[in-house]
Design an enzyme around this catalytic site. Structure first.
Site, PDB file in Angstrom:
ATOM      1  N   ARG A   1      62.564 -21.666   8.567  1.00 32.88           N
ATOM      2  CA  ARG A   1      63.042 -22.453   9.714  1.00 32.88           C
ATOM      3  C   ARG A   1      63.963 -23.580   9.236  1.00 32.88           C
ATOM      4  O   ARG A   1      64.034 -23.876   8.042  1.00 32.88           O
ATOM      5  CB  ARG A   1      61.845 -23.005  10.512  1.00 32.88           C
ATOM      6  CG  ARG A   1      61.244 -21.934  11.433  1.00 32.88           C
ATOM      7  CD  ARG A   1      60.051 -22.428  12.190  1.00 32.88           C
ATOM      8  NE  ARG A   1      58.832 -22.245  11.402  1.00 32.88           N
ATOM      9  CZ  ARG A   1      57.618 -22.519  11.888  1.00 32.88           C
ATOM     10  NH1 ARG A   1      57.482 -23.014  13.105  1.00 32.88           N
ATOM     11  NH2 ARG A   1      56.545 -22.333  11.156  1.00 32.88           N
ATOM     12  N   VAL A   2      64.634 -24.234  10.162  1.00 34.55           N
ATOM     13  CA  VAL A   2      65.795 -25.045   9.782  1.00 34.55           C
ATOM     14  C   VAL A   2      65.442 -26.187   8.824  1.00 34.55           C
ATOM     15  O   VAL A   2      66.042 -26.322   7.755  1.00 34.55           O
ATOM     16  CB  VAL A   2      66.524 -25.558  11.059  1.00 34.55           C
ATOM     17  CG1 VAL A   2      65.647 -26.476  11.899  1.00 34.55           C
ATOM     18  CG2 VAL A   2      67.822 -26.247  10.680  1.00 34.55           C
TER      19      VAL A   2
ATOM     20  N   TYR B   1      60.806 -12.491  19.729  1.00 39.30           N
ATOM     21  CA  TYR B   1      60.198 -13.834  19.822  1.00 39.30           C
ATOM     22  C   TYR B   1      60.704 -14.566  21.063  1.00 39.30           C
ATOM     23  O   TYR B   1      59.914 -15.032  21.883  1.00 39.30           O
ATOM     24  CB  TYR B   1      60.536 -14.637  18.565  1.00 39.30           C
ATOM     25  CG  TYR B   1      59.855 -15.983  18.477  1.00 39.30           C
ATOM     26  CD1 TYR B   1      60.579 -17.159  18.648  1.00 39.30           C
ATOM     27  CD2 TYR B   1      58.491 -16.088  18.229  1.00 39.30           C
ATOM     28  CE1 TYR B   1      59.963 -18.405  18.579  1.00 39.30           C
ATOM     29  CE2 TYR B   1      57.863 -17.333  18.150  1.00 39.30           C
ATOM     30  CZ  TYR B   1      58.609 -18.482  18.318  1.00 39.30           C
ATOM     31  OH  TYR B   1      57.992 -19.707  18.248  1.00 39.30           O
ATOM     32  N   ASP B   2      62.019 -14.593  21.235  1.00 41.39           N
ATOM     33  CA  ASP B   2      62.608 -15.326  22.366  1.00 41.39           C
ATOM     34  C   ASP B   2      62.113 -14.769  23.700  1.00 41.39           C
ATOM     35  O   ASP B   2      61.594 -15.498  24.541  1.00 41.39           O
ATOM     36  CB  ASP B   2      64.140 -15.235  22.332  1.00 41.39           C
ATOM     37  CG  ASP B   2      64.726 -15.662  20.990  1.00 41.39           C
ATOM     38  OD1 ASP B   2      63.961 -16.132  20.130  1.00 41.39           O
ATOM     39  OD2 ASP B   2      65.945 -15.501  20.797  1.00 41.39           O
TER      40      ASP B   2
ATOM     41  N   ARG C   1      66.189 -11.163  17.433  1.00 43.37           N
ATOM     42  CA  ARG C   1      65.250 -12.271  17.643  1.00 43.37           C
ATOM     43  C   ARG C   1      64.580 -12.175  19.014  1.00 43.37           C
ATOM     44  O   ARG C   1      63.738 -12.974  19.379  1.00 43.37           O
ATOM     45  CB  ARG C   1      65.968 -13.608  17.523  1.00 43.37           C
ATOM     46  CG  ARG C   1      66.580 -13.861  16.153  1.00 43.37           C
ATOM     47  CD  ARG C   1      67.412 -15.116  16.118  1.00 43.37           C
ATOM     48  NE  ARG C   1      66.602 -16.314  16.306  1.00 43.37           N
ATOM     49  CZ  ARG C   1      66.515 -17.285  15.374  1.00 43.37           C
ATOM     50  NH1 ARG C   1      67.168 -17.172  14.242  1.00 43.37           N
ATOM     51  NH2 ARG C   1      65.787 -18.359  15.591  1.00 43.37           N
TER      52      ARG C   1
ATOM     53  N   ASN D   1      64.321 -25.043   5.438  1.00 43.95           N
ATOM     54  CA  ASN D   1      65.479 -24.484   4.708  1.00 43.95           C
ATOM     55  C   ASN D   1      66.293 -25.590   4.052  1.00 43.95           C
ATOM     56  O   ASN D   1      66.646 -25.510   2.876  1.00 43.95           O
ATOM     57  CB  ASN D   1      66.382 -23.708   5.681  1.00 43.95           C
ATOM     58  CG  ASN D   1      65.915 -22.278   5.854  1.00 43.95           C
ATOM     59  OD1 ASN D   1      65.028 -21.812   5.114  1.00 43.95           O
ATOM     60  ND2 ASN D   1      66.479 -21.577   6.829  1.00 43.95           N
TER      61      ASN D   1
ATOM     62  N   GLY E   1      59.678 -12.615  24.071  1.00 41.90           N
ATOM     63  CA  GLY E   1      58.209 -12.587  24.072  1.00 41.90           C
ATOM     64  C   GLY E   1      57.634 -13.879  24.599  1.00 41.90           C
ATOM     65  O   GLY E   1      56.722 -13.885  25.435  1.00 41.90           O
ATOM     66  N   LYS E   2      58.208 -15.008  24.155  1.00 43.67           N
ATOM     67  CA  LYS E   2      57.719 -16.317  24.624  1.00 43.67           C
ATOM     68  C   LYS E   2      58.077 -16.515  26.099  1.00 43.67           C
ATOM     69  O   LYS E   2      57.331 -17.126  26.856  1.00 43.67           O
ATOM     70  CB  LYS E   2      58.310 -17.439  23.773  1.00 43.67           C
ATOM     71  CG  LYS E   2      57.679 -17.555  22.390  1.00 43.67           C
ATOM     72  CD  LYS E   2      56.228 -18.000  22.435  1.00 43.67           C
ATOM     73  CE  LYS E   2      55.666 -18.247  21.050  1.00 43.67           C
ATOM     74  NZ  LYS E   2      54.239 -18.593  21.054  1.00 43.67           N
TER      75      LYS E   2
HETATM   76  O1  LIG Z   1      49.596 -11.526  15.512  1.00 41.80           O
HETATM   77  C1  LIG Z   1      49.399 -12.673  15.063  1.00 41.80           C
HETATM   78  C2  LIG Z   1      50.439 -13.433  14.431  1.00 41.80           C
HETATM   79  C3  LIG Z   1      50.137 -14.698  13.923  1.00 41.80           C
HETATM   80  N1  LIG Z   1      48.867 -15.178  14.031  1.00 41.80           N
HETATM   81  C4  LIG Z   1      48.543 -16.491  13.479  1.00 41.80           C
HETATM   82  O2  LIG Z   1      49.194 -17.490  14.244  1.00 41.80           O
HETATM   83  C5  LIG Z   1      49.430 -18.618  13.404  1.00 41.80           C
HETATM   84  C6  LIG Z   1      50.893 -19.046  13.569  1.00 41.80           C
HETATM   85  O3  LIG Z   1      51.097 -20.151  12.745  1.00 41.80           O
HETATM   86  P1  LIG Z   1      52.524 -20.354  12.010  1.00 41.80           P
HETATM   87  O4  LIG Z   1      52.286 -21.318  10.910  1.00 41.80           O
HETATM   88  O5  LIG Z   1      53.140 -19.025  11.711  1.00 41.80           O
HETATM   89  O6  LIG Z   1      53.416 -20.966  13.174  1.00 41.80           O
HETATM   90  P2  LIG Z   1      53.459 -22.486  13.711  1.00 41.80           P
HETATM   91  O7  LIG Z   1      52.086 -23.063  13.647  1.00 41.80           O
HETATM   92  O8  LIG Z   1      54.570 -23.202  13.039  1.00 41.80           O
HETATM   93  O9  LIG Z   1      53.934 -22.228  15.255  1.00 41.80           O
HETATM   94  C7  LIG Z   1      52.997 -22.133  16.294  1.00 41.80           C
HETATM   95  O10 LIG Z   1      53.247 -23.196  17.211  1.00 41.80           O
HETATM   96  C8  LIG Z   1      54.576 -23.166  17.773  1.00 41.80           C
HETATM   97  C9  LIG Z   1      54.806 -21.861  18.509  1.00 41.80           C
HETATM   98  O11 LIG Z   1      56.120 -21.801  19.039  1.00 41.80           O
HETATM   99  C10 LIG Z   1      54.576 -20.722  17.565  1.00 41.80           C
HETATM  100  O12 LIG Z   1      54.744 -19.497  18.257  1.00 41.80           O
HETATM  101  C11 LIG Z   1      53.169 -20.820  17.015  1.00 41.80           C
HETATM  102  O13 LIG Z   1      52.969 -19.756  16.088  1.00 41.80           O
HETATM  103  C12 LIG Z   1      49.124 -18.198  11.953  1.00 41.80           C
HETATM  104  O14 LIG Z   1      47.900 -18.733  11.537  1.00 41.80           O
HETATM  105  C13 LIG Z   1      49.058 -16.670  12.051  1.00 41.80           C
HETATM  106  O15 LIG Z   1      48.212 -16.090  11.089  1.00 41.80           O
HETATM  107  C14 LIG Z   1      47.849 -14.463  14.655  1.00 41.80           C
HETATM  108  O16 LIG Z   1      46.723 -14.915  14.717  1.00 41.80           O
HETATM  109  N2  LIG Z   1      48.152 -13.226  15.165  1.00 41.80           N
END
Ligand SMILES: O=c1ccn([C@@H]2O[C@H](COP(=O)(O)OP(=O)(O)O[C@H]3OC[C@@H](O)[C@H](O)[C@H]3O)[C@@H](O)[C@H]2O)c(=O)[nH]1
EC number: 4.1.1.35
Length: 230
Positions: free
Chosen positions: A214-215, A173-174, A170, A218, A176-177
């Site tokens: 996610r939790v 992501y962890d 993980r 799920n 990376g943020k």
């Molecule tokens: O490389 C990428 C990956 C993802 N995306 C886009 O980023 C968006 C992410 O939306 P998701 O529904 O997956 O995620 P969420 O909206 O729940 O979370 C969002 O807000 C909370 C943050 O912690 C997350 O990192 C962020 O993605 C999607 O539209 C996806 O297509 C990109 O544009 N480029």
């Protein structure tokens, strides 16, 4: 939410003084806003709110986990633009604010291609900070509680530094943020960029994929399967 708008007295350079026009009624109603990841779960709800508040909105998204369907009611609207764009590539648009949400948030998706996930967090955030510096935009990063890792103190204060595994499945992501947050504060201290960081987690609601992984989704998916299929 951690925020910095140049009030650090230490090494930070004061941010460039925004033009007084920025606070004029005309400017506020004509503000141009970039939302990366705006086709996603949280991003699309943010776009709804910005559009309802009469802003000009540009969404940049690569549709890895998001969908145009989440934005269908705005497509064709004169104040709305949708660009298929991967934030690991630079993007040059004249905007006043940037909301940077582009990143897969579901463990299923961010573990699918961990190298791409960390590239999106690091290079994507670098590209968005470079844009913010170029156009003088304020920038918000959506971060996560995963920056605390497997915390050793409970509850976690925002000042807690975390206890994160740098080599786990993980970590893309962890960590990376965490790097994205570091970049945000370094651009603020070095270039005076106005930044905001929101650590969002355990969100749920309409437009979330049922098998998001996610939790809360799920719990709901398991309950529905037990009710209907057991
Ligand atoms: O490389 C990428 C990956 C993802 N995306 C886009 O980023 C968006 C992410 O939306 P998701 O529904 O997956 O995620 P969420 O909206 O729940 O979370 C969002 O807000 C909370 C943050 O912690 C997350 O990192 C962020 O993605 C999607 O539209 C996806 O297509 C990109 O544009 N480029």
């Amino acid at each position: 939410m951690a925020q910095s708008n140049g009030d650090h007295s230490s090494a930070a350079k004061p941010p460039p003084t925004p033009s007084p026009l920025r606070f004029s009624k005309f400017f506020q109603s004509n503000m141009r806003i970039l939302v990366t990841g705006g086709a996603g779960f949280i991003g699309s709800h943010l776009v709804d709110k910005l559009m309802e508040n009469e802003k000009n909105v540009i969404v940049a998204d690569n549709y890895f986990t998001g969908s145009k369907d989440n934005l269908k009611k705005w497509i064709g609207h004169p104040r709305f633009e949708l660009i298929r764009h991967d934030v690991t590539e630079p993007l040059l648009v004249e905007v006043d604010q940037i909301y940077h949400l582009a990143c897969p948030a579901s463990p299923i998706f961010y573990k699918y291609n961990p190298v791409k996930t960390i590239k999106t967090n690091v290079i994507g955030t670098l590209n968005m900070l470079g844009l913010a510096k170029r156009v003088g935009a304020r920038i918000l990063l959506t971060s996560t509680s995963e920056v605390y890792g497997d915390p050793l103190i409970h509850p976690q204060e925002e000042s807690y530094w975390g206890n994160v595994n740098p080599i786990g499945v993980r970590s893309c992501y962890d960590e990376g943020k965490r790097v994205a947050e570091t970049l945000m504060f370094d651009y603020h201290r070095q270039h005076g960029i106005e930044i905001r960081i929101a650590r969002i987690f355990n969100t749920y609601g309409p437009r979330m994929n049922i098998d998001d992984g996610r939790v809360v989704s799920n719990f709901i998916a398991q309950a529905l399967r037990w009710v209907y299929f057991s």
